[in-house]
Design a protein around this motif. Sequence first.
Motif, PDB file in Angstrom:
ATOM      1  N   LEU A   1     -10.231  -7.994   0.834  1.00  0.00           N
ATOM      2  CA  LEU A   1     -10.327  -7.705   2.182  1.00  0.00           C
ATOM      3  C   LEU A   1      -9.577  -8.418   3.163  1.00  0.00           C
ATOM      4  O   LEU A   1      -9.138  -7.852   4.308  1.00  0.00           O
ATOM      5  CB  LEU A   1     -11.904  -7.816   2.638  1.00  0.00           C
ATOM      6  CG  LEU A   1     -12.282  -6.894   3.870  1.00  0.00           C
ATOM      7  CD1 LEU A   1     -12.083  -5.653   3.851  1.00  0.00           C
ATOM      8  CD2 LEU A   1     -13.815  -7.241   4.119  1.00  0.00           C
ATOM      9  N   ASP A   2      -9.514  -9.960   3.123  1.00  0.00           N
ATOM     10  CA  ASP A   2      -8.908 -10.817   4.008  1.00  0.00           C
ATOM     11  C   ASP A   2      -7.388 -10.234   4.061  1.00  0.00           C
ATOM     12  O   ASP A   2      -6.579 -10.674   4.898  1.00  0.00           O
ATOM     13  CB  ASP A   2      -8.937 -12.186   3.379  1.00  0.00           C
ATOM     14  CG  ASP A   2     -10.479 -12.593   3.310  1.00  0.00           C
ATOM     15  OD1 ASP A   2     -11.199 -11.615   3.226  1.00  0.00           O
ATOM     16  OD2 ASP A   2     -10.489 -13.881   3.358  1.00  0.00           O
ATOM     17  N   ASP A   3      -6.941  -9.466   3.045  1.00  0.00           N
ATOM     18  CA  ASP A   3      -5.346  -9.379   2.965  1.00  0.00           C
ATOM     19  C   ASP A   3      -5.156  -7.739   3.464  1.00  0.00           C
ATOM     20  O   ASP A   3      -4.080  -6.863   3.053  1.00  0.00           O
ATOM     21  CB  ASP A   3      -4.674  -9.567   1.617  1.00  0.00           C
ATOM     22  CG  ASP A   3      -3.244  -9.360   1.698  1.00  0.00           C
ATOM     23  OD1 ASP A   3      -2.661  -9.589   2.722  1.00  0.00           O
ATOM     24  OD2 ASP A   3      -2.787  -9.107   0.733  1.00  0.00           O
ATOM     25  N   VAL A   4      -6.168  -7.269   4.194  1.00  0.00           N
ATOM     26  CA  VAL A   4      -6.022  -5.752   4.741  1.00  0.00           C
ATOM     27  C   VAL A   4      -4.640  -5.483   5.378  1.00  0.00           C
ATOM     28  O   VAL A   4      -4.318  -4.433   5.281  1.00  0.00           O
ATOM     29  CB  VAL A   4      -7.292  -5.383   5.744  1.00  0.00           C
ATOM     30  CG1 VAL A   4      -7.141  -6.189   6.893  1.00  0.00           C
ATOM     31  CG2 VAL A   4      -7.205  -3.947   5.954  1.00  0.00           C
ATOM     32  N   VAL A   5      -4.043  -6.367   6.228  1.00  0.00           N
ATOM     33  CA  VAL A   5      -2.846  -6.178   6.876  1.00  0.00           C
ATOM     34  C   VAL A   5      -1.735  -6.207   5.959  1.00  0.00           C
ATOM     35  O   VAL A   5      -0.968  -5.341   5.832  1.00  0.00           O
ATOM     36  CB  VAL A   5      -2.668  -7.307   8.175  1.00  0.00           C
ATOM     37  CG1 VAL A   5      -1.124  -7.406   8.311  1.00  0.00           C
ATOM     38  CG2 VAL A   5      -3.634  -7.354   9.234  1.00  0.00           C
ATOM     39  N   GLY A   6      -1.678  -6.783   5.111  1.00  0.00           N
ATOM     40  CA  GLY A   6      -0.681  -7.063   3.830  1.00  0.00           C
ATOM     41  C   GLY A   6      -0.739  -5.685   3.237  1.00  0.00           C
ATOM     42  O   GLY A   6       0.278  -4.832   2.595  1.00  0.00           O
ATOM     43  N   ALA A   7      -2.185  -5.176   2.736  1.00  0.00           N
ATOM     44  CA  ALA A   7      -2.276  -4.196   2.118  1.00  0.00           C
ATOM     45  C   ALA A   7      -1.635  -2.592   3.024  1.00  0.00           C
ATOM     46  O   ALA A   7      -1.028  -1.811   2.037  1.00  0.00           O
ATOM     47  CB  ALA A   7      -3.761  -3.750   1.625  1.00  0.00           C
ATOM     48  N   PHE A   8      -1.971  -2.586   4.058  1.00  0.00           N
ATOM     49  CA  PHE A   8      -1.765  -1.567   4.846  1.00  0.00           C
ATOM     50  C   PHE A   8       0.106  -1.671   4.978  1.00  0.00           C
ATOM     51  O   PHE A   8       0.622  -0.957   4.835  1.00  0.00           O
ATOM     52  CB  PHE A   8      -2.401  -1.525   6.254  1.00  0.00           C
ATOM     53  CG  PHE A   8      -3.316  -0.550   6.303  1.00  0.00           C
ATOM     54  CD1 PHE A   8      -3.303   0.902   6.688  1.00  0.00           C
ATOM     55  CD2 PHE A   8      -4.447  -1.071   6.042  1.00  0.00           C
ATOM     56  CE1 PHE A   8      -4.354   1.514   6.653  1.00  0.00           C
ATOM     57  CE2 PHE A   8      -5.949  -0.092   5.859  1.00  0.00           C
ATOM     58  CZ  PHE A   8      -5.412   1.198   6.249  1.00  0.00           C
TER      59      PHE A   8
END
Length: 339
Positions: free
Chosen positions: A312-319
């Motif tokens: 969840l902390d990497d939501v920006v990277g995921a998107f």
Amino acid sequence: MRAVVMSETGGPSVLQLDEVADPEPGEFQVVIRVAACGICGHDQADRMGLTHIPLPAVLGHEVAGEVVAVGGKVRRFAVGDRVAIKQFSTCGACAACLSGDELRCPQKSFNYGGYAEFMAVDEAAVLGIPDDVGFADAAVVACTIGTCYQALTRIGDVRPGETVAVTGAGGGLGLHAIQVARSLGAIPIAVTSSPTKSDELIEIGAAHVVVGGKDAWHELLDLTDGHGVDVVLDNVGAPAVFSGCFRGLRHSGRYVFTGQVTSQPINLYPAFVFGKEATITGSASTLMSSFIASMELVKQKKIRPVTSTFALDDVVGAFAAVDERAVTGRAVLLPGGAA
């Protein structure tokens, strides 16, 4: 609790991890501890401002997890149940809901809130998860598999032995649509713009792979002895893709839209439609009946969910990875760690 809050639209950086109040269940709701939540094209559209939703918002509707609280009138679920949800909540009591066509419910509302540690959702949108299906797989069943299942069965009326061209075949919907078509006894033909994905598409179940857009019709005709494919499942909705695939559709074929990745309109001459006696239609979402059938296909291992997981902390990277089409299958956020 931690949640990904979107206060403005734009690029991935508008998604900010923050602390918000824990949800409380309404009388017909359950609260789920979110173990996994998929990233859908609908979420991308919301994030980019292509839709109009109240802000600030917590996106996310492809959810699986464990029930941690129930409202006073909830009857089908209890604390500790492993569950997943579908895209829409409905009243469960109107004529449409009671007939099994709940997408016509006048109280239908889209589910938001999955990019968080907990989420409250109406009981009518919830389905139990079989013991041997993991949370990341279960999270994508309704939206990713169920959308394709409904489009190919209820809308496309696919029959065993028919040919089905799947556009955007290398994406989250496409990889699962190929498997759904195969499970129905059809012959899936993957249509993709990425030649590097050909081996993966054959491995997942495609009988053939066609690389191209507006010129795809040549190969679709060659693969079907000049007749054209029986059904096109168009997850892309782009003008060039439509042009190539509609020309590759057989007489009296069915063309089913499930997505649109560009704002460009599609133009066509009516003569092309009535000359071919074609049906052009669309499939919007997932009925509970399609959700149940799709979950059963996963349980029976007739369909293998294809996911790439992110914290969840990497939501920006995921998107960012989703925007760049660098994700295999469906990107899934894990608020609680491994799923």
